[in-house]
Scaffold this motif. Structure first.
Motif, PDB file in Angstrom:
ATOM      1  N   THR A  46       0.833  -1.208   0.000  1.00 28.18           N
ATOM      2  CA  THR A  46       0.000   0.000   0.000  1.00 28.18           C
ATOM      3  C   THR A  46       0.864   1.254   0.000  1.00 28.18           C
ATOM      4  O   THR A  46       0.474   2.295  -0.545  1.00 28.18           O
ATOM      5  N   ARG A  47       2.063   1.180   0.576  1.00 28.08           N
ATOM      6  CA  ARG A  47       2.976   2.328   0.549  1.00 28.08           C
ATOM      7  C   ARG A  47       3.281   2.727  -0.892  1.00 28.08           C
ATOM      8  O   ARG A  47       3.251   3.911  -1.250  1.00 28.08           O
ATOM      9  N   ALA A  48       3.569   1.749  -1.742  1.00 26.45           N
ATOM     10  CA  ALA A  48       3.872   2.034  -3.144  1.00 26.45           C
ATOM     11  C   ALA A  48       2.655   2.589  -3.867  1.00 26.45           C
ATOM     12  O   ALA A  48       2.761   3.518  -4.677  1.00 26.45           O
ATOM     13  N   PHE A  80      10.554   6.115   5.288  1.00 27.81           N
ATOM     14  CA  PHE A  80      11.212   4.805   5.292  1.00 27.81           C
ATOM     15  C   PHE A  80      10.618   3.883   6.365  1.00 27.81           C
ATOM     16  O   PHE A  80      10.687   2.653   6.239  1.00 27.81           O
ATOM     17  N   ASP A  81      10.055   4.466   7.404  1.00 22.61           N
ATOM     18  CA  ASP A  81       9.481   3.665   8.485  1.00 22.61           C
ATOM     19  C   ASP A  81       8.103   3.098   8.144  1.00 22.61           C
ATOM     20  O   ASP A  81       7.587   2.247   8.874  1.00 22.61           O
ATOM     21  N   VAL A  82       7.487   3.569   7.061  1.00 22.09           N
ATOM     22  CA  VAL A  82       6.173   3.047   6.670  1.00 22.09           C
ATOM     23  C   VAL A  82       6.350   1.617   6.176  1.00 22.09           C
ATOM     24  O   VAL A  82       7.134   1.362   5.257  1.00 22.09           O
ATOM     25  N   PRO A  83       5.661   0.661   6.757  1.00 21.58           N
ATOM     26  CA  PRO A  83       5.924  -0.750   6.434  1.00 21.58           C
ATOM     27  C   PRO A  83       5.390  -1.151   5.065  1.00 21.58           C
ATOM     28  O   PRO A  83       4.564  -0.460   4.460  1.00 21.58           O
ATOM     29  N   PRO A 137      -4.323   5.810   8.435  1.00 23.75           N
ATOM     30  CA  PRO A 137      -4.649   6.944   7.552  1.00 23.75           C
ATOM     31  C   PRO A 137      -3.561   8.013   7.518  1.00 23.75           C
ATOM     32  O   PRO A 137      -3.275   8.575   6.454  1.00 23.75           O
ATOM     33  N   GLU A 138      -2.934   8.277   8.668  1.00 26.36           N
ATOM     34  CA  GLU A 138      -1.896   9.307   8.673  1.00 26.36           C
ATOM     35  C   GLU A 138      -0.672   8.863   7.870  1.00 26.36           C
ATOM     36  O   GLU A 138       0.029   9.689   7.255  1.00 26.36           O
ATOM     37  N   GLN A 139      -0.396   7.549   7.848  1.00 21.09           N
ATOM     38  CA  GLN A 139       0.703   7.043   7.023  1.00 21.09           C
ATOM     39  C   GLN A 139       0.361   7.173   5.542  1.00 21.09           C
ATOM     40  O   GLN A 139       1.210   7.560   4.717  1.00 21.09           O
ATOM     41  N   VAL A 140      -0.871   6.854   5.195  1.00 17.69           N
ATOM     42  CA  VAL A 140      -1.324   6.980   3.810  1.00 17.69           C
ATOM     43  C   VAL A 140      -1.156   8.413   3.322  1.00 17.69           C
ATOM     44  O   VAL A 140      -0.587   8.680   2.257  1.00 17.69           O
ATOM     45  N   ASP A 141      -1.639   9.364   4.110  1.00 14.05           N
ATOM     46  CA  ASP A 141      -1.581  10.760   3.683  1.00 14.05           C
ATOM     47  C   ASP A 141      -0.151  11.292   3.665  1.00 14.05           C
ATOM     48  O   ASP A 141       0.191  12.135   2.833  1.00 14.05           O
ATOM     49  N   LEU A 142       0.691  10.791   4.563  1.00 12.50           N
ATOM     50  CA  LEU A 142       2.102  11.165   4.548  1.00 12.50           C
ATOM     51  C   LEU A 142       2.740  10.754   3.223  1.00 12.50           C
ATOM     52  O   LEU A 142       3.469  11.549   2.593  1.00 12.50           O
ATOM     53  N   PRO A 148     -11.135  13.935   1.309  1.00 13.92           N
ATOM     54  CA  PRO A 148     -12.129  13.852   2.363  1.00 13.92           C
ATOM     55  C   PRO A 148     -11.577  13.191   3.613  1.00 13.92           C
ATOM     56  O   PRO A 148     -10.675  12.353   3.537  1.00 13.92           O
ATOM     57  N   LEU A 149     -12.089  13.586   4.743  1.00  9.70           N
ATOM     58  CA  LEU A 149     -11.685  12.987   6.009  1.00  9.70           C
ATOM     59  C   LEU A 149     -12.526  11.744   6.258  1.00  9.70           C
ATOM     60  O   LEU A 149     -13.737  11.742   6.063  1.00  9.70           O
ATOM     61  N   VAL A 150     -11.879  10.678   6.676  1.00  8.94           N
ATOM     62  CA  VAL A 150     -12.591   9.446   6.973  1.00  8.94           C
ATOM     63  C   VAL A 150     -12.107   8.929   8.310  1.00  8.94           C
ATOM     64  O   VAL A 150     -11.084   9.356   8.839  1.00  8.94           O
ATOM     65  N   GLY A 151     -12.814   7.957   8.821  1.00 13.10           N
ATOM     66  CA  GLY A 151     -12.432   7.376  10.091  1.00 13.10           C
ATOM     67  C   GLY A 151     -11.173   6.545   9.975  1.00 13.10           C
ATOM     68  O   GLY A 151     -10.795   6.103   8.902  1.00 13.10           O
ATOM     69  N   ALA A 152     -10.514   6.326  11.087  1.00 18.67           N
ATOM     70  CA  ALA A 152      -9.259   5.587  11.091  1.00 18.67           C
ATOM     71  C   ALA A 152      -9.498   4.126  10.757  1.00 18.67           C
ATOM     72  O   ALA A 152     -10.519   3.550  11.093  1.00 18.67           O
ATOM     73  N   VAL A 153      -8.543   3.529  10.064  1.00 24.52           N
ATOM     74  CA  VAL A 153      -8.564   2.104   9.770  1.00 24.52           C
ATOM     75  C   VAL A 153      -7.337   1.499  10.420  1.00 24.52           C
ATOM     76  O   VAL A 153      -6.223   1.891  10.125  1.00 24.52           O
ATOM     77  N   SER A 154      -7.518   0.571  11.307  1.00 23.00           N
ATOM     78  CA  SER A 154      -6.364   0.025  12.039  1.00 23.00           C
ATOM     79  C   SER A 154      -5.972  -1.337  11.504  1.00 23.00           C
ATOM     80  O   SER A 154      -6.809  -2.085  10.988  1.00 23.00           O
ATOM     81  N   ALA A 155      -4.707  -1.643  11.629  1.00 23.98           N
ATOM     82  CA  ALA A 155      -4.215  -2.953  11.212  1.00 23.98           C
ATOM     83  C   ALA A 155      -4.733  -4.025  12.159  1.00 23.98           C
ATOM     84  O   ALA A 155      -4.965  -3.776  13.340  1.00 23.98           O
TER      85      ALA A 155
END
Length: 495
Positions: free
Chosen positions: A63-65, A428-431, A438-443, A483-490
């Motif tokens: 998903t990072r890519a 680089f820390d994003v797995p 969501p914050e990793q996605v937007d980063l 758009p803002l959405v709710g958090a999705v957790s692993a």
């Protein structure tokens, strides 16, 4: 008596686990009685003035890519490069898109949805938990048996999730639209040790209809990390469909100076069509043979029968600016054992060896791409300058402004290193996962946009394209906020 009972229990448990560990992995292709046409010789012409061509290649990285690729697309979509006959952004000039693994998801979605509808990719995929479809427990005995048997997840897992939640049951046939770029999805043929491209040439050799193959299955094959996934299977044991291999295959096999990659791919297609071993083709992660996603263009150029292919002669004359962007979401992480005289341990050695092999392969892939493009430009110019005035006018409609040498080809390799240094470590820390916060996605999305902005050669090429089309430098479409959405957790799902 106790020994007999123990043996019975062990046998019962083994049979139970074997049943739990069974996999669904039948061939994803179907045979045809009469083979259809092979791959088109030239990339599609969208009917605009043809002066600008954009190509995109997206690397692997889960998903990072996909998020990094999406950020690049969003930034390119913010550059207006023409106003007549309608407003067009640079993304509208994408004529070829390719991808491997996570990048294949983004590439296939752009081709499927189109430049006007791809923007929901963040909500439909990047913020979702694709791992919810997968068996991820490392403590499950059944999963251990599946891993020993070849892979934990099968067609019922990620391929079905992608089909139901992202690609809506679409097949490659849905990409047969006039405004759809040529799309190269890369997996790895682990029998022949070659890239496997989902193209009409490949499936003609298999006597199969690519139009009936689900996009979800192709993307899942490209993302099928060994052991986590079972290989995606195709059958090459079909009836005679009248297949006649294209001339480029014979040339590649006969030419001692043909590229090794092209020759290996040609031999694999011959094996498919002549029904020699193997009867079944098994596909795994495209990153094993091409983590850059650039094999499609490299092979097309190597197989071209003209100095301008895969552009048509008309497009080659119209062309003034080509931008080819290889988007690399690879991570650069320094292992802990680097500062120690001991290690690495086995658990550290395997990732280190994988990283070394993939990194080396990627560097070779980018080098091969740049050499191929440089040679292509030289041959393009020679072709254009060898045309007579009547031919130029027939292709362009006018001789006004004609300069046979006025062809600029920009090849860019974009990575996390193109982002501000203080933000790189966080990226680089994003797995490498199929679910992110969501914050990793937007980063990562914002990193893709920033990387494009910081590439001076891309900005200059955009400025050149705007000047050619008479577009004011300040023109740009209104940016649509995410758009803002709710958090999705692993989740660490059990079996």
């Amino acid at each position: 008596m106790m020994n007999s009972l123990r043996c019975a229990l062990v046998l019962t448990l083994g049979l139970f686990l074997s049943a739990c560990a069974s996999v669904e992995n039948g061939p994803i292709n179907s045979f045809v009685d009469e083979v259809g046409p092979g791959s088109p010789e030239f990339i599609p012409d969208f009917g605009d003035d043809g002066s600008t061509v954009l190509g995109l290649a997206f690397s692997g990285g889960g998903t990072r890519a996909a998020a990094f690729a999406y950020g690049v697309m969003r930034e390119l979509d913010s550059y207006v490069v023409d106003l007549v006959p309608r407003q067009r952004t640079l993304l509208d000039d994408v004529r070829m898109v390719s991808g491997t693994s996570g990048g294949a998801i983004a590439a296939a979605y752009l081709a499927y949805r189109g430049q006007d509808a791809y923007r929901d990719f963040r909500e439909r995929f990047l913020l979702q938990n694709a791992e919810a479809s997968m068996r991820t427990s490392t403590r499950s005995p059944a999963n251990l048996l599946r891993a020993i048997g070849g892979g934990v997840n099968d067609l019922n897992n990620l391929p079905q999730w992608l089909n139901d939640n992202l690609f809506d049951g679409a097949t490659f046939g849905s990409l047969r639209k006039p405004d759809t770029p040529v799309t190269w999805i890369t997996a790895s043929d682990i029998f022949h040790g070659t890239p496997f491209l989902f193209t009409y040439d490949t499936f003609a050799a298999l006597c199969s209809d690519l139009d009936k193959v689900r996009l979800a299955d192709a993307v899942a094959a490209s993302a099928a990390v060994p052991v986590i996934f079972t290989p995606i299977v195709l059958s090459s044991d079909g009836p005679d469909c009248g297949y006649r291999r294209p001339a480029w295959i014979d040339r590649a096999l006969a030419d001692p100076e043909a590229s090794l990659r092209l020759s290996a791919y040609a031999r694999a297609l011959v094996a498919y069509s002549e029904m020699v071993r193997p009867r079944y083709v098994r596909l795994l992660d495209g990153g094993l043979t091409d983590n850059t996603g650039t094999t499609g263009l490299t092979l097309e150029r190597a197989a071209a029968t003209t100095p301008h292919g895969p552009l048509s002669a008309e497009d080659a004359v119209k062309l003034r600016t080509m931008i080819y962007i290889a988007v690399d979401a690879g991570r650069s992480i320094l292992p802990d054992w680097g500062d120690s005289t001991t290690g690495p341990k086995l658990s550290q050695l395997v990732p280190a060896l994988t990283h070394t092999a993939v990194s080396s392969s990627m560097r070779s892939g980018y080098d091969a791409l740049e050499l191929s493009i440089a040679e292509w430009r030289r041959r393009l110019i020679a072709f254009r300058c060898g045309l007579g005035s009547a031919q130029v006018k027939r292709y362009r409609g006018t001789l006004a402004g004609w300069n046979c040498r006025d062809v600029q080809i920009v090849v860019e390799h974009i990575s996390f290193r193109d982002v501000a240094p203080e933000r790189q470590q966080e990226l680089f820390d994003v797995p490498t996962r199929l679910v992110l916060q969501p914050e990793q996605v937007d980063l990562v999305i914002e990193a893709g946009r920033e990387a494009v902005k910081r590439r001076i050669s891309i900005q200059r090429a955009v400025a050149r394209t705007r000047i050619q089309a008479g577009v004011p430098a300040a023109a740009e479409p209104p940016r649509q906020p995410e758009p803002l959405v709710g958090a999705v957790s692993a989740q660490n799902l059990t079996d």
